[in-house]
Write a protein that holds these residues in place. Structure first.
Motif, mmCIF file in Angstrom:
data_model
loop_
_atom_site.group_PDB
_atom_site.id
_atom_site.type_symbol
_atom_site.label_atom_id
_atom_site.label_comp_id
_atom_site.label_asym_id
_atom_site.label_seq_id
_atom_site.Cartn_x
_atom_site.Cartn_y
_atom_site.Cartn_z
ATOM 1 N N THR A 1 0.830 -1.209 0.000
ATOM 2 C CA THR A 1 0.000 0.000 0.000
ATOM 3 C C THR A 1 0.862 1.255 0.000
ATOM 4 O O THR A 1 0.572 2.219 -0.711
ATOM 5 N N ALA A 2 1.938 1.249 0.790
ATOM 6 C CA ALA A 2 2.839 2.402 0.829
ATOM 7 C C ALA A 2 3.518 2.608 -0.516
ATOM 8 O O ALA A 2 3.685 3.745 -0.986
ATOM 9 N N VAL A 3 3.900 1.511 -1.158
ATOM 10 C CA VAL A 3 4.547 1.600 -2.476
ATOM 11 C C VAL A 3 3.555 2.132 -3.505
ATOM 12 O O VAL A 3 3.915 2.935 -4.379
ATOM 13 N N ARG A 4 2.300 1.707 -3.423
ATOM 14 C CA ARG A 4 1.284 2.239 -4.333
ATOM 15 C C ARG A 4 1.157 3.752 -4.168
ATOM 16 O O ARG A 4 0.990 4.485 -5.150
ATOM 17 N N ASP A 5 1.229 4.220 -2.926
ATOM 18 C CA ASP A 5 1.146 5.652 -2.680
ATOM 19 C C ASP A 5 2.343 6.383 -3.277
ATOM 20 O O ASP A 5 2.193 7.425 -3.922
ATOM 21 N N LEU A 6 3.541 5.839 -3.092
ATOM 22 C CA LEU A 6 4.747 6.480 -3.619
ATOM 23 C C LEU A 6 4.774 6.456 -5.143
ATOM 24 O O LEU A 6 5.315 7.370 -5.779
ATOM 25 N N PHE A 7 4.205 5.408 -5.746
ATOM 26 C CA PHE A 7 4.124 5.336 -7.203
ATOM 27 C C PHE A 7 2.950 6.149 -7.755
ATOM 28 O O PHE A 7 2.822 6.307 -8.973
ATOM 29 N N GLY A 8 2.085 6.622 -6.845
ATOM 30 C CA GLY A 8 0.922 7.388 -7.283
ATOM 31 C C GLY A 8 -0.120 6.547 -7.977
ATOM 32 O O GLY A 8 -0.795 7.011 -8.902
ATOM 33 N N GLY A 9 -0.286 5.289 -7.507
ATOM 34 C CA GLY A 9 -1.188 4.368 -8.170
ATOM 35 C C GLY A 9 -2.469 4.125 -7.409
ATOM 36 O O GLY A 9 -2.752 4.769 -6.385
ATOM 37 N N LEU A 10 -3.261 3.153 -7.896
ATOM 38 C CA LEU A 10 -4.512 2.766 -7.249
ATOM 39 C C LEU A 10 -4.237 2.105 -5.908
ATOM 40 O O LEU A 10 -3.220 1.450 -5.723
ATOM 41 N N GLY A 11 -5.184 2.255 -4.971
ATOM 42 C CA GLY A 11 -5.058 1.621 -3.671
ATOM 43 C C GLY A 11 -4.062 2.295 -2.762
ATOM 44 O O GLY A 11 -3.608 1.703 -1.786
ATOM 45 N N ALA A 12 -3.699 3.549 -3.071
ATOM 46 C CA ALA A 12 -2.696 4.257 -2.274
ATOM 47 C C ALA A 12 -3.279 4.722 -0.948
ATOM 48 O O ALA A 12 -4.462 5.031 -0.841
ATOM 49 N N ASP A 13 -2.426 4.761 0.054
ATOM 50 C CA ASP A 13 -2.814 5.274 1.361
ATOM 51 C C ASP A 13 -1.545 5.747 2.075
ATOM 52 O O ASP A 13 -0.770 4.925 2.560
ATOM 53 N N PRO A 14 -1.300 7.067 2.141
ATOM 54 C CA PRO A 14 -0.063 7.563 2.753
ATOM 55 C C PRO A 14 0.063 7.219 4.231
ATOM 56 O O PRO A 14 1.169 7.226 4.771
ATOM 57 N N ALA A 15 -1.069 6.890 4.885
ATOM 58 C CA ALA A 15 -1.012 6.537 6.301
ATOM 59 C C ALA A 15 -0.240 5.252 6.544
ATOM 60 O O ALA A 15 0.180 4.972 7.669
ATOM 61 N N HIS A 16 -0.030 4.448 5.491
ATOM 62 C CA HIS A 16 0.677 3.177 5.634
ATOM 63 C C HIS A 16 2.189 3.329 5.558
ATOM 64 O O HIS A 16 2.914 2.365 5.778
ATOM 65 N N LEU A 17 2.685 4.507 5.235
ATOM 66 C CA LEU A 17 4.121 4.697 5.079
ATOM 67 C C LEU A 17 4.874 4.399 6.372
ATOM 68 O O LEU A 17 5.920 3.750 6.359
ATOM 69 N N TRP A 18 4.354 4.883 7.489
ATOM 70 C CA TRP A 18 5.062 4.661 8.757
ATOM 71 C C TRP A 18 5.061 3.176 9.122
ATOM 72 O O TRP A 18 6.066 2.649 9.605
ATOM 73 N N ALA A 19 3.928 2.505 8.881
ATOM 74 C CA ALA A 19 3.846 1.077 9.211
ATOM 75 C C ALA A 19 4.737 0.258 8.289
ATOM 76 O O ALA A 19 5.342 -0.732 8.710
#
Length: 253
Positions: free
Chosen positions: A210-228
């Motif tokens: 999920t964190a990688v999806r957020d960094l790639f700017g893709g579907l299923g992104a959630d920046p809240a998962h970066l810390w986890a």
């Protein structure tokens, strides 16, 4: 002492890299396997339950994370074979830093994992996948994936030392499959039964994907998962790295 430890670890890493030249088939299979998974799930049995939009955009980060969880059996098998054949005993007789053999194994595995990531990313780009986050987030995503691999690797090394025999590696390796497929790598947790979706959300690999999806700017992104996605691998490393080194040191006495 620290310089000797680094030198010994590099010597063991070079030993593992030399095996690549003698057994290129194993390396090639390791690189092709995730590409086959990507093509299979993307075009044969895919569909992306619970995913609205371009499934490849959702699938690629998940497959990159899934690749970091698989393939541990090569290093695990090598560790147990060295133990079973008495190679470790020969190293013990040398003035070598404790854990240098394990660090060498892990360094070689990480190099192969980095190459595997690069190959899969190139294939994804060829299929039409395009990350949208920019160079900085792209490199951060790759770093998160390699951090997850490093944590999984030391779990595998510890389990290999506990197993002790090559024939036991396959039984231990089965434990990786639930981590890989009980995740959001291939489908969205919202499409799953409530209890299963909750378990999938707590899977460390799901956090990474999920964190990688957020960094790639893709579907299923959630920046809240970066810390986890950062905290989980670091916590696993803090547990299993010293356990593996301590187990190896006890076996060396």
């Amino acid at each position: 002492m620290r310089t000797y430890a680094l030198t010994d670890s590099w010597t063991m890493t070079r030993r593992e890299l030399a095996h690549w030249a003698r057994q290129p088939g194993r390396l090639v299979v390791g690189l092709i396997f995730p590409v086959m998974l990507l093509l299979m799930f993307g075009y044969l049995v895919g569909g992306g339950r619970g995913v609205s939009g371009d499934y490849l955009d959702y699938l690629m980060p998940g497959m990159l994370a899934l690749t970091m969880a698989f393939g541990l059996e090569g290093t695990m098998l090598a560790v147990t074979q060295d133990l079973d054949k008495g190679v470790i005993d020969r190293f013990r007789a040398m003035p070598m830093a404790d854990g240098a053999v394990l660090v060498g194994r892990s360094a070689a595995d990480m190099l192969q994992s980095a190459v595997g990531l690069a190959v899969l990313i190139v294939v994804g780009l060829a299929l039409g996948w395009r990350p949208q986050g920019g160079p900085g987030p792209f490199l951060a995503a790759v770093a998160l994936l390699l951090l997850f691999r490093f944590a999984m690797l030391w779990i595998g090394i510890h389990l290999a030392l506990v197993a002790g025999k090559p024939e036991m590696v396959q039984a231990v390796q089965i434990l990786v499959w639930p981590v890989g497929f009980l995740s959001n790598a291939l489908a969205a947790p919202a499409s799953m039964p409530g209890w299963l979706g909750t378990a999938v959300e707590w899977n460390p690999m799901s956090r990474t994907a999920t964190a990688v999806r957020d960094l790639f700017g893709g579907l299923g992104a959630d920046p809240a998962h970066l810390w986890a996605a950062t905290a989980w691998p670091l916590a696993l490393l803090a547990i299993f790295f010293p356990l593996a080194v301590r187990k190896f040191a006890r076996m060396s006495r």
